[in-house]
Motif scaffolding. Structure first.
Motif, PDB file in Angstrom:
ATOM      1  N   PHE A   1       0.840  -1.199   0.000  1.00 26.96           N
ATOM      2  CA  PHE A   1       0.000   0.000   0.000  1.00 26.96           C
ATOM      3  C   PHE A   1       0.875   1.249   0.000  1.00 26.96           C
ATOM      4  O   PHE A   1       0.657   2.187  -0.775  1.00 26.96           O
ATOM      5  CB  PHE A   1      -0.904   0.001   1.234  1.00 26.96           C
ATOM      6  CG  PHE A   1      -1.792   1.195   1.331  1.00 26.96           C
ATOM      7  CD1 PHE A   1      -3.000   1.216   0.653  1.00 26.96           C
ATOM      8  CD2 PHE A   1      -1.429   2.301   2.081  1.00 26.96           C
ATOM      9  CE1 PHE A   1      -3.828   2.323   0.728  1.00 26.96           C
ATOM     10  CE2 PHE A   1      -2.241   3.398   2.152  1.00 26.96           C
ATOM     11  CZ  PHE A   1      -3.450   3.413   1.483  1.00 26.96           C
ATOM     12  N   GLU A   2       1.882   1.220   0.841  1.00 26.76           N
ATOM     13  CA  GLU A   2       2.737   2.403   0.926  1.00 26.76           C
ATOM     14  C   GLU A   2       3.523   2.608  -0.357  1.00 26.76           C
ATOM     15  O   GLU A   2       3.747   3.737  -0.778  1.00 26.76           O
ATOM     16  CB  GLU A   2       3.656   2.287   2.139  1.00 26.76           C
ATOM     17  CG  GLU A   2       2.902   2.659   3.406  1.00 26.76           C
ATOM     18  CD  GLU A   2       3.642   2.342   4.670  1.00 26.76           C
ATOM     19  OE1 GLU A   2       4.781   1.851   4.580  1.00 26.76           O
ATOM     20  OE2 GLU A   2       3.066   2.575   5.739  1.00 26.76           O
ATOM     21  N   LYS A   3       3.898   1.507  -0.974  1.00 28.37           N
ATOM     22  CA  LYS A   3       4.601   1.637  -2.255  1.00 28.37           C
ATOM     23  C   LYS A   3       3.695   2.323  -3.279  1.00 28.37           C
ATOM     24  O   LYS A   3       4.115   3.222  -4.005  1.00 28.37           O
ATOM     25  CB  LYS A   3       5.019   0.263  -2.769  1.00 28.37           C
ATOM     26  CG  LYS A   3       6.416  -0.133  -2.321  1.00 28.37           C
ATOM     27  CD  LYS A   3       6.832  -1.410  -3.013  1.00 28.37           C
ATOM     28  CE  LYS A   3       7.961  -2.090  -2.255  1.00 28.37           C
ATOM     29  NZ  LYS A   3       8.055  -3.505  -2.593  1.00 28.37           N
ATOM     30  N   ARG A   4       2.446   1.883  -3.296  1.00 28.43           N
ATOM     31  CA  ARG A   4       1.514   2.494  -4.251  1.00 28.43           C
ATOM     32  C   ARG A   4       1.324   3.966  -3.940  1.00 28.43           C
ATOM     33  O   ARG A   4       1.248   4.813  -4.835  1.00 28.43           O
ATOM     34  CB  ARG A   4       0.154   1.782  -4.198  1.00 28.43           C
ATOM     35  CG  ARG A   4       0.157   0.500  -4.972  1.00 28.43           C
ATOM     36  CD  ARG A   4      -1.239   0.057  -5.272  1.00 28.43           C
ATOM     37  NE  ARG A   4      -1.891   0.885  -6.272  1.00 28.43           N
ATOM     38  CZ  ARG A   4      -2.968   0.509  -6.934  1.00 28.43           C
ATOM     39  NH1 ARG A   4      -3.481  -0.672  -6.727  1.00 28.43           N
ATOM     40  NH2 ARG A   4      -3.530   1.296  -7.808  1.00 28.43           N
ATOM     41  N   ALA A   5       1.241   4.276  -2.644  1.00 31.74           N
ATOM     42  CA  ALA A   5       1.050   5.664  -2.244  1.00 31.74           C
ATOM     43  C   ALA A   5       2.227   6.513  -2.687  1.00 31.74           C
ATOM     44  O   ALA A   5       2.055   7.614  -3.226  1.00 31.74           O
ATOM     45  CB  ALA A   5       0.872   5.745  -0.739  1.00 31.74           C
ATOM     46  N   ILE A   6       3.439   5.969  -2.498  1.00 27.19           N
ATOM     47  CA  ILE A   6       4.633   6.738  -2.877  1.00 27.19           C
ATOM     48  C   ILE A   6       4.657   6.949  -4.382  1.00 27.19           C
ATOM     49  O   ILE A   6       4.994   8.023  -4.872  1.00 27.19           O
ATOM     50  CB  ILE A   6       5.903   6.016  -2.372  1.00 27.19           C
ATOM     51  CG1 ILE A   6       6.000   6.171  -0.848  1.00 27.19           C
ATOM     52  CG2 ILE A   6       7.137   6.567  -3.033  1.00 27.19           C
ATOM     53  CD1 ILE A   6       6.987   5.263  -0.206  1.00 27.19           C
ATOM     54  N   ARG A   7       4.217   5.939  -5.113  1.00 27.60           N
ATOM     55  CA  ARG A   7       4.151   6.080  -6.562  1.00 27.60           C
ATOM     56  C   ARG A   7       3.190   7.227  -6.926  1.00 27.60           C
ATOM     57  O   ARG A   7       3.468   8.048  -7.788  1.00 27.60           O
ATOM     58  CB  ARG A   7       3.682   4.764  -7.185  1.00 27.60           C
ATOM     59  CG  ARG A   7       4.495   4.388  -8.413  1.00 27.60           C
ATOM     60  CD  ARG A   7       4.010   3.085  -8.997  1.00 27.60           C
ATOM     61  NE  ARG A   7       4.127   1.962  -8.060  1.00 27.60           N
ATOM     62  CZ  ARG A   7       3.362   0.868  -8.109  1.00 27.60           C
ATOM     63  NH1 ARG A   7       2.433   0.745  -9.041  1.00 27.60           N
ATOM     64  NH2 ARG A   7       3.527  -0.111  -7.242  1.00 27.60           N
ATOM     65  N   LEU A   8       2.045   7.259  -6.212  1.00 26.20           N
ATOM     66  CA  LEU A   8       1.064   8.313  -6.473  1.00 26.20           C
ATOM     67  C   LEU A   8       1.638   9.677  -6.145  1.00 26.20           C
ATOM     68  O   LEU A   8       1.459  10.639  -6.895  1.00 26.20           O
ATOM     69  CB  LEU A   8      -0.183   8.077  -5.628  1.00 26.20           C
ATOM     70  CG  LEU A   8      -1.233   7.187  -6.251  1.00 26.20           C
ATOM     71  CD1 LEU A   8      -2.350   6.947  -5.259  1.00 26.20           C
ATOM     72  CD2 LEU A   8      -1.778   7.865  -7.485  1.00 26.20           C
ATOM     73  N   VAL A   9       2.333   9.739  -5.009  1.00 26.19           N
ATOM     74  CA  VAL A   9       2.934  11.005  -4.597  1.00 26.19           C
ATOM     75  C   VAL A   9       3.862  11.504  -5.688  1.00 26.19           C
ATOM     76  O   VAL A   9       3.828  12.672  -6.070  1.00 26.19           O
ATOM     77  CB  VAL A   9       3.696  10.817  -3.270  1.00 26.19           C
ATOM     78  CG1 VAL A   9       4.613  11.991  -3.016  1.00 26.19           C
ATOM     79  CG2 VAL A   9       2.729  10.643  -2.124  1.00 26.19           C
ATOM     80  N   ARG A  10       4.669  10.588  -6.195  1.00 23.28           N
ATOM     81  CA  ARG A  10       5.629  10.995  -7.228  1.00 23.28           C
ATOM     82  C   ARG A  10       4.914  11.406  -8.499  1.00 23.28           C
ATOM     83  O   ARG A  10       5.349  12.322  -9.184  1.00 23.28           O
ATOM     84  CB  ARG A  10       6.619   9.868  -7.492  1.00 23.28           C
ATOM     85  CG  ARG A  10       7.485   9.552  -6.281  1.00 23.28           C
ATOM     86  CD  ARG A  10       8.439   8.435  -6.580  1.00 23.28           C
ATOM     87  NE  ARG A  10       9.359   8.802  -7.637  1.00 23.28           N
ATOM     88  CZ  ARG A  10      10.560   9.325  -7.424  1.00 23.28           C
ATOM     89  NH1 ARG A  10      10.966   9.545  -6.202  1.00 23.28           N
ATOM     90  NH2 ARG A  10      11.329   9.643  -8.435  1.00 23.28           N
TER      91      ARG A  10
END
Lengths: 669, 170
Positions: free
Chosen positions: B151-160
Motif C-alpha cells: 500500500f505504501e509503495k503504491r502511495a509513494i508512486r502516487l505522490v511521485r
C-alpha cells in the motif's frame, strides 16, 4: 465549433429538402399537385420531418440564447438528465395513445418537451440568483419575460385542452392539459422564488423570513401538484388504463410534498420554541463572548438567540438551520427534546424549590444557617453557581485560603443578582455557569435536570437529592482546595431525584422558616458536591500537568537534532520562496548526516519499510510533543524507502514550485 | 443583499487567505463562481503521502453551510476512503440522514460549524489514518489492512506522479 457541428446538419437538411421539393415541383409543375405528391410519398415526408425537427431545434437554441445566454455546465447536465426521463415517459405515453398518433400529435409532444426544458432552465436560473454575486438588469429582463411567456403559453394550452376535452370528449388532449397544468405550478413556484430573491436583494440586511416563505410556498405548490397528479391518475384509470408514464412523477411529487410538509411542521415547532422560549441575547452578553455567528460567520449585533445549551446564533441563521434540522449546530442538542427554559409544568418537585432557593439566595446571607455547622461564613456563603467561573484559573495558584477572596466577590455578585429580581438572579447564575458548560439547573426558573449542556458530567452525577440523602455526612467539608490532595473524596452515591422522601419534600414546601432552612440545607448539599467535584477536577489537572511536564522534558532531550530540519521545512511551506528552498535542502543534508538519523536508517536499510522506524520512535515520546520526532522519522523513512537525498530535494523543489505557482495564481485572482 | 451562502463562502475565503493553514491552499476557481473551489492538499508528513501535493475540487451547494459541500480529488488516488473517481468519503461531509456506509454516528456528520478549512484538515488526517471500517475503495482498504508495504509503495508512486516524477526504480 458549435456551428461547425450543426452547420453540417443544416446544410445536409437544406440540400435534401430542396432536392425533394425541387424534384416534386419538376415532376408536377404546379403548386397543389406538388404538395399532394410530397405528402403522399413517405421518403419525402421523412426528409420534411427531419427538416422540421432541425428547425425546431434551431428555434430552441435561438430562444435559449435569447433568454439564458450561455448555459452553465451544471444546468446543461440537469437538462440532459431530465430530458431523458421526459423522453422515456413520452414514449410510454405513446403506447396508451397509439390510436391518436399523427404528425400533429408528434409536433405537440415536441413542443411540450421544449416548453418543459425551458421551465427547468428558468427554475435553475432563479435558484442560481442566490449564488450569483452580480445580478445584472439583463438577467431580470430575461427572467421576467421568459416567465410571463411561459405562463401565458401554459395557460393557453391548458385552456385549449379543456375546450377540446369538453367538446370532443377525452383524448390525448387530456395528457397535454394535465402536463401544462403541472408546468403552470412550476412557473408559479419559480415566480414566487424570484420575487423572494428580489425582495431579499433589495434589502441591505438579510431578510429573516425569506426561508419561511420559500418553505411555505413549496408546501402549497407541492400540495397542488400532488392533487393534480392524483386527479390525473384517477381520470386516466377510469377512461383508459393505468398511466405508467405518470407514476414516477406522481411518486416524486408525493415524496417532495411529504418532505416539505414534515420540514414545515418540525421547523415551525423549533422556530416557535426559538421565538417564544429561548432568551434574546443582550448586548453585554454579546460583548462578552466571541460574537461571531458560527453559521454565517458574521458578527452578531442584536437579533441573536441563546439555545438551551447556551450557544448563541443569529435568529435568521437559526431559523434556516431549523428548517433542516432541529439541533444545535455546535453541540447537536436536539432542541425539540431538550428541556425548555421557563416551562415549569413538568419540573420535578425538588428542582423547583432548589431553583426558588437559588433565586432567593442573596437574601439569606445571614450567618445563621452556616455557622451552626461550624463553617467559616466566607466559605459557606459563596453559592456554588457563583463560585465556578472563578475557580479554574485561580485554584492552582492559591493553596488553602484561596476561596476567601473569591467568596467575597461572588457573594457580592449574588447579592446584586438577587437584588435585581428573582428572574435576573437565576439568569445571572446561569450566565456564570456558561463557562463550565453546565447549563445550570437552577437557571431560568428551573429545568428538570441539572444541566442540559453537552458535558454535563457533574450536573448529572451530583443530584440534589444525593446531597439530601446523606452525602452531607460523607464529606467532611470544607475540603481546602490545595494543589495536591492525597486522598480523593469518594464520589457520592448516585441517587435519583425520586429518592427524596415525601417527608423531606414536604419539609421544603411552604414559606415558614423551617421550610426555607430545609431548602437551604438542600442547596448547601449541592454546594458540597460541587466543591468536591472541583477538587477532583483540580487533582486531575495537576496530574495532567505533571504528565505534560515529563513529556516535554523527555522529548526535549531526545529530539534536538531533528528540530532544525523540521522548522526549516515549515518555513519552506509557508513562505515558498526560492531562497528558503536552498536553505531547506542544505539543512536537510545536515539532518540526514547526523548520527541519529544514520542510526535509524541503517537497520532498515533496503527493507523499504517505514513502519518499523516509527515503532522505534514511538516509545521514546508518547504524547503530543512526539510530533517532532515523528517528522524526523519521516525524512529518514523517505530515505529508507528508496528515495535518495538528491531525489528528495527534487521532490521538495517540485512541490515548492507547485505551491508557488498556485499562490501567485490565487493572488492574481 | 447577496445570498447568505455566498457571503459565508467569501468570509471563509478571506479567512483562508489571511491566515492560511499549513499545507493547505484553497480558493474559488474563478471569482465569478464562488461555489466551486480548488484546493491543494499536501500529504501529511511522516506518512507514505509525505511530499505529495494533491489537487482537489470542492463543490458547494446553494444552501451552504446548511448542506455539506462535495469534495473530489482531481488526481489519481488510492486510499480506503476515496472512491475510485476521486470523491472523498468522510463523515463530516455527509448530512445527517444519509449514510452511504452505515458506520457513522450522528455526531460526526455535517453541521454549519464545519468549514472548508476543517474539511481539508480532516481530509489530511484521513490520509494519515484511513478508516477501513467503512471503505469507499475496498481494494485499497484490503491492501491497507493486509499488505501495508505494498500500500505504501503504491502511495509513494502516487505522490511521485502528482509531482510529475517517474515512479521509483525499486
Amino acid at each position: 465549433m458549435w456551428w461547425a457541428r450543426w452547420s453540417i446538419w443544416i446544410v445536409l437538411c437544406a440540400i435534401l429538402t430542396s432536392m425533394v421539393v425541387g424534384n416534386a415541383f419538376y415532376q408536377k409543375k404546379q403548386f397543389y399537385p406538388t404538395v399532394v405528391y410530397i405528402t403522399k410519398s413517405k421518403p419525402s415526408m421523412a426528409v420534411i420531418y427531419a427538416q422540421a425537427l432541425l428547425f425546431v431545434v434551431m428555434m430552441g437554441k435561438l430562444f435559449r440564447k435569447l433568454f439564458f445566454g450561455q448555459l452553465r455546465p451544471a444546468e446543461f447536465e440537469h437538462l440532459v438528465e431530465r430530458s431523458w426521463y421526459a423522453v422515456t415517459e413520452t414514449c410510454l405515453a405513446f403506447t396508451v395513445f397509439r390510436d391518436d398518433f399523427s404528425p400533429k400529435f408528434l409536433a405537440l409532444f415536441t413542443l411540450l418537451l421544449f416548453l418543459k426544458s425551458f421551465h427547468w432552465l428558468a427554475e435553475e436560473r432563479v435558484d442560481y440568483m442566490e449564488r450569483s454575486p452580480v445580478i445584472t438588469w439583463v438577467f431580470h429582463v430575461r427572467v421576467l419575460s421568459l416567465l410571463s411567456l411561459l405562463l401565458i403559453s401554459d395557460l393557453y394550452f391548458v385552456n385549449a385542452a379543456y375546450h377540446s376535452t369538453m367538446t370532443k370528449g377525452a383524448s390525448v388532449q387530456l395528457v397535454f392539459g394535465f402536463e401544462y397544468a403541472i408546468l403552470t405550478t412550476i412557473v408559479m413556484n419559480t415566480l414566487a422564488k424570484y420575487i423572494f430573491h428580489v425582495i431579499d436583494m433589495q434589502n441591505e440586511t438579510p431578510w429573516e423570513n425569506k426561508a419561511v416563505f420559500v418553505l411555505h410556498t413549496e408546501v402549497i405548490i407541492g400540495f397542488v401538484k400532488v392533487c393534480l397528479y392524483v386527479l390525473f391518475v384517477m381520470i386516466m384509470v377510469r377512461i383508459y388504463t393505468l398511466p405508467l408514464f405518470a407514476l414516477r412523477p406522481t411518486y416524486l411529487a408525493l415524496r417532495s410534498f411529504k418532505k416539505a410538509l414534515n420540514d414545515v411542521i418540525m421547523s415551525r415547532r423549533a422556530i416557535n420554541n426559538m421565538n417564544n422560549l429561548y432568551p434574546d441575547v443582550t448586548q453585554e452578553e454579546l460583548a462578552n463572548t466571541d460574537n461571531v455567528c458560527i453559521i454565517c460567520r458574521e458578527e452578531m449585533t442584536g437579533g441573536a438567540k441563546k439555545l438551551p445549551c447556551n450557544h448563541i446564533f443569529h435568529v435568521s441563521c437559526l431559523r434556516s438551520w431549523f428548517q433542516r434540522q432541529q439541533t444545535c449546530p455546535t453541540c447537536r442538542l436536539n432542541v425539540l427534546r431538550a428541556p425548555l427554559p421557563g416551562s415549569n409544568a413538568n419540573v420535578p418537585n425538588n428542582a423547583a424549590p432548589a431553583a426558588a432557593a437559588a433565586r432567593n439566595f442573596g437574601q439569606f446571607q445571614f450567618p445563621g444557617f452556616a455557622q451552626p455547622q461550624g463553617f467559616p461564613p466566607q466559605q459557606a456563603q459563596p453559592f456554588a453557581w457563583g463560585n465556578i467561573p472563578g475557580w479554574p484559573p485561580q485554584q492552582p495558584q492559591q493553596p488553602a485560603g484561596g476561596a476567601q477572596p473569591n467568596g467575597d466577590n461572588n457573594q457580592g455578585q449574588a447579592g446584586v443578582n438577587a437584588g435585581a429580581g428573582p428572574n435576573d438572579g437565576a439568569r445571572g447564575a446561569q450566565e456564570a455557569n456558561a463557562n463550565a458548560n453546565n447549563a445550570a439547573g437552577a437557571g431560568d426558573a428551573g429545568r428538570p435536570q441539572f444541566g442540559a449542556g453537552p458535558i454535563p458530567q457533574f450536573g448529572f452525577r451530583f443530584n440534589v437529592s444525593a446531597g439530601v440523602g446523606g452525602a452531607n455526612q460523607a464529606f467532611p467539608f470544607p475540603i481546602p482546595p490545595m494543589p495536591y490532595i492525597p486522598m480523593v473524596p469518594p464520589p457520592p452515591p448516585l441517587l435519583q431525584t425520586t429518592g427524596l422522601t415525601d417527608e423531606e419534600l414536604q419539609q421544603m414546601e411552604g414559606n415558614m422558616r423551617e421550610n426555607i432552612e430545609a431548602r437551604l440545607q438542600c442547596l448547601r448539599n449541592v454546594q458540597i458536591l460541587l466543591d468536591s467535584a472541583v477538587v477532583q477536577m483540580q487533582q486531575y489537572a495537576t496530574v495532567v500537568d505533571r504528565l505534560n511536564v515529563n513529556n516535554a522534558s523527555r522529548t526535549a532531550t531526545t529530539s534536538p537534532p531533528s528540530t532544525s530540519g523540521t522548522t526549516d521545512s515549515r518555513v519552506n511551506n509557508n513562505t515558498a520562496s526560492p531562497s528558503s528552498s536552498t536553505s531547506t535542502s542544505t539543512s536537510n543534508n545536515n539532518t540526514s548526516s547526523t548520527p541519529i538519523d544514520r542510526q535509524k536508517s541503517t537497520p532498515n536499510g533496503g527493507a523499504g519499510d517505514s513502519e518499523p522506524i516509527e515503532k522505534t520512535i514511538h516509545p521514546a515520546a508518547t504524547a503530543g510533543p512526539s510530533r517532532t520526532s515523528q517528522e524526523s522519522a519521516s525524512s529518514s523513512a523517505a530515505t529508507a524507502s528508496g528515495i535518495n537525498p538528491t531525489e528528495q530535494d527534487e521532490i521538495r523543489k517540485r512541490r515548492l514550485q507547485k505551491f508557488t505557482n498556485n499562490t501567485t495564481a490565487g493572488g492574481a485572482q | 443583499m447577496a445570498g447568505s451562502a455566498l457571503r459565508r463562502l467569501m468570509a471563509e475565503y478571506k479567512q483562508l487567505t489571511i491566515n492560511p493553514p499549513e499545507g493547505i491552499l484553497a480558493g474559488p476557481v474563478d471569482e465569478e463562481n464562488f461555489f466551486e473551489w480548488e484546493a491543494l492538499i499536501t500529504g501529511p508528513e511522516g506518512t507514505c503521502w509525505d511530499g505529495g501535493v494533491f489537487p482537489a475540487k470542492v463543490i458547494f451547494p446553494a444552501d451552504y453551510p446548511l448542506s455539506p459541500p462535495k469534495m473530489k480529488f482531481m488526481c489519481d488516488m488510492f486510499h480506503p476512503n476515496v472512491y475510485a473517481d476521486g470523491r472523498v468519503c468522510i463523515s463530516i461531509l455527509h448530512a445527517p440522514g444519509e449514510d452511504p456506509t452505515g458506520y457513522e454516528s450522528r455526531s460526526e456528520r455535517w453541521s454549519p460549524v464545519q468549514s472548508v478549512e476543517k474539511i481539508l484538515l480532516s481530509v489530511v488526517s484521513l490520509l494519515a489514518e484511513p478508516n477501513d471500517e467503512s471503505p469507499a475503495n475496498v481494494d485499497a482498504a484490503k491492501l491497507w489492512r493486509e499488505n501495508r508495504n505494498e500500500f505504501e509503495k503504491r502511495a509513494i508512486r502516487l505522490v511521485r506522479s502528482t509531482l510529475g516524477l517517474p515512479p521509483p526504480d525499486c
